[in-house]
Design an enzyme around this catalytic site. Structure first.
Site, mmCIF file in Angstrom:
data_model
loop_
_atom_site.group_PDB
_atom_site.id
_atom_site.type_symbol
_atom_site.label_atom_id
_atom_site.label_comp_id
_atom_site.label_asym_id
_atom_site.label_seq_id
_atom_site.Cartn_x
_atom_site.Cartn_y
_atom_site.Cartn_z
ATOM 1 N N TYR A 39 1.714 -5.499 -5.690
ATOM 2 C CA TYR A 39 1.908 -4.998 -4.331
ATOM 3 C C TYR A 39 1.111 -5.774 -3.282
ATOM 4 O O TYR A 39 1.269 -5.538 -2.086
ATOM 5 C CB TYR A 39 1.478 -3.527 -4.246
ATOM 6 C CG TYR A 39 2.295 -2.592 -5.105
ATOM 7 C CD1 TYR A 39 3.616 -2.292 -4.789
ATOM 8 C CD2 TYR A 39 1.738 -1.998 -6.237
ATOM 9 C CE1 TYR A 39 4.369 -1.432 -5.573
ATOM 10 C CE2 TYR A 39 2.481 -1.129 -7.032
ATOM 11 C CZ TYR A 39 3.797 -0.854 -6.690
ATOM 12 O OH TYR A 39 4.546 0.002 -7.471
ATOM 13 N N HIS A 44 4.426 -3.197 2.767
ATOM 14 C CA HIS A 44 3.856 -1.848 2.719
ATOM 15 C C HIS A 44 2.329 -1.876 2.630
ATOM 16 O O HIS A 44 1.668 -0.882 2.923
ATOM 17 C CB HIS A 44 4.430 -1.106 1.502
ATOM 18 C CG HIS A 44 4.623 0.355 1.695
ATOM 19 N ND1 HIS A 44 4.819 0.953 2.925
ATOM 20 C CD2 HIS A 44 4.654 1.388 0.781
ATOM 21 C CE1 HIS A 44 4.967 2.263 2.766
ATOM 22 N NE2 HIS A 44 4.864 2.545 1.487
ATOM 23 N N TYR A 88 -2.797 5.223 -4.826
ATOM 24 C CA TYR A 88 -1.432 4.839 -4.470
ATOM 25 C C TYR A 88 -1.055 5.547 -3.166
ATOM 26 O O TYR A 88 -1.606 6.585 -2.808
ATOM 27 C CB TYR A 88 -0.408 5.124 -5.578
ATOM 28 C CG TYR A 88 -0.516 4.158 -6.728
ATOM 29 C CD1 TYR A 88 -0.009 2.860 -6.621
ATOM 30 C CD2 TYR A 88 -1.153 4.519 -7.906
ATOM 31 C CE1 TYR A 88 -0.124 1.959 -7.675
ATOM 32 C CE2 TYR A 88 -1.280 3.620 -8.962
ATOM 33 C CZ TYR A 88 -0.758 2.336 -8.827
ATOM 34 O OH TYR A 88 -0.877 1.438 -9.860
ATOM 35 N N ASN A 90 1.303 7.375 -1.911
ATOM 36 C CA ASN A 90 1.794 8.746 -1.771
ATOM 37 C C ASN A 90 0.725 9.823 -1.915
ATOM 38 O O ASN A 90 0.977 10.999 -1.642
ATOM 39 C CB ASN A 90 2.911 9.011 -2.787
ATOM 40 C CG ASN A 90 4.137 8.176 -2.505
ATOM 41 O OD1 ASN A 90 4.161 7.339 -1.609
ATOM 42 N ND2 ASN A 90 5.175 8.386 -3.288
ATOM 43 N N ASP A 115 1.790 0.438 7.910
ATOM 44 C CA ASP A 115 2.990 -0.306 8.303
ATOM 45 C C ASP A 115 3.950 0.612 9.043
ATOM 46 O O ASP A 115 3.913 1.832 8.882
ATOM 47 C CB ASP A 115 3.674 -0.894 7.066
ATOM 48 C CG ASP A 115 4.063 0.178 6.053
ATOM 49 O OD1 ASP A 115 3.163 0.904 5.579
ATOM 50 O OD2 ASP A 115 5.256 0.323 5.731
ATOM 51 N N ASN A 136 5.234 7.939 3.657
ATOM 52 C CA ASN A 136 4.672 8.828 2.638
ATOM 53 C C ASN A 136 3.152 8.898 2.654
ATOM 54 O O ASN A 136 2.572 9.944 2.335
ATOM 55 C CB ASN A 136 5.155 8.408 1.244
ATOM 56 C CG ASN A 136 6.622 8.717 1.039
ATOM 57 O OD1 ASN A 136 7.161 9.645 1.640
ATOM 58 N ND2 ASN A 136 7.283 7.931 0.203
#
Length: 211
Positions: A39, A44, A88, A90, A115, A136
């Site tokens: 990632y 993101h 993470y 979320n 973002d 999220n």
């Protein structure tokens, strides 16, 4: 043996980031993102990218602590505590809430960097409150803190994706032209962070919104 003592000292450093500092002079700067190399360079993860850039620019070292990586920096009597949640995206709220409480930082002294699909690439929008906009990470922070009244710094990533491809786009890597423009945008982001801590939210919004 040396590595053991180094690890022990580092852990103590994290535990005592700024115990003696006036809470009103402490600021939590949260960069949102997902952990792991897959990632690292995705759209993101611009929140991580901004705080990583600030840390590198100021020769700061990250420490792995509870619910995230942290580092701190003193600027003109203010203590900036940077957080990259390890939960993470979320579940970002859990880490944010923990570090706010641990460091006794007032909510108005927190800035969340994220973002935003609704803004053109590199466009800055700084706000004191608002909806999660379908993000999220912001949604979880809102649910955990039970308020939408917290400062957020939205970094535009544009919406140049075809129907049904939003997830692929957000978790995709930057285009070559975007990569060229990122350093200047990241430099500007560092100025915004320090303006937030030194000049306050209103001046920062008036100075940098739309740039």
């Amino acid at each position: 043996m040396f590595s053991f003592f180094k690890k022990l000292f580092s852990a103590k450093t994290v535990d005592t980031i700024s115990e003696e500092t006036d809470p009103m002079k402490k600021f939590l700067i949260v960069g949102l993102g997902n952990i792991g190399p897959k990632y690292a360079n995705t759209r993101h993860n611009i929140g991580f990218k901004v705080v990583d850039f600030y840390a590198e620019k100021n020769s700061l070292s990250w420490e792995t602590a509870k619910l995230g990586d942290v580092t701190s920096h003193k600027v003109k009597g203010r203590t900036l505590i940077f957080l990259k949640p390890s939960t993470y995206m979320n579940l970002s709220g859990k880490a944010v809430n923990y570090w706010l409480e641990k460091e006794k930082i007032p909510l108005e002294n927190m800035l969340v960097i994220t973002d935003d699909l609704n803004l053109a690439f590199g466009t800055i929008r700084i706000k004191t409150k608002g909806s999660d906009g379908g993000h999220n990470g912001l949604k979880d922070i809102q649910n955990t803190l039970q308020t939408t009244n917290y400062n957020r710094f939205r970094f535009g990533i544009s919406d140049a994706f075809s129907k049904g491809r939003q997830v692929d786009y957000v978790l995709g890597e930057w285009e070559a032209e975007e990569e060229k423009q990122l350093p200047e945008r990241l430099e500007l982001s560092c100025k915004i962070i320090e303006s937030f801590a030194l000049a306050g939210m209103n001046i920062t919004m008036n100075t940098y919104n739309g740039k």
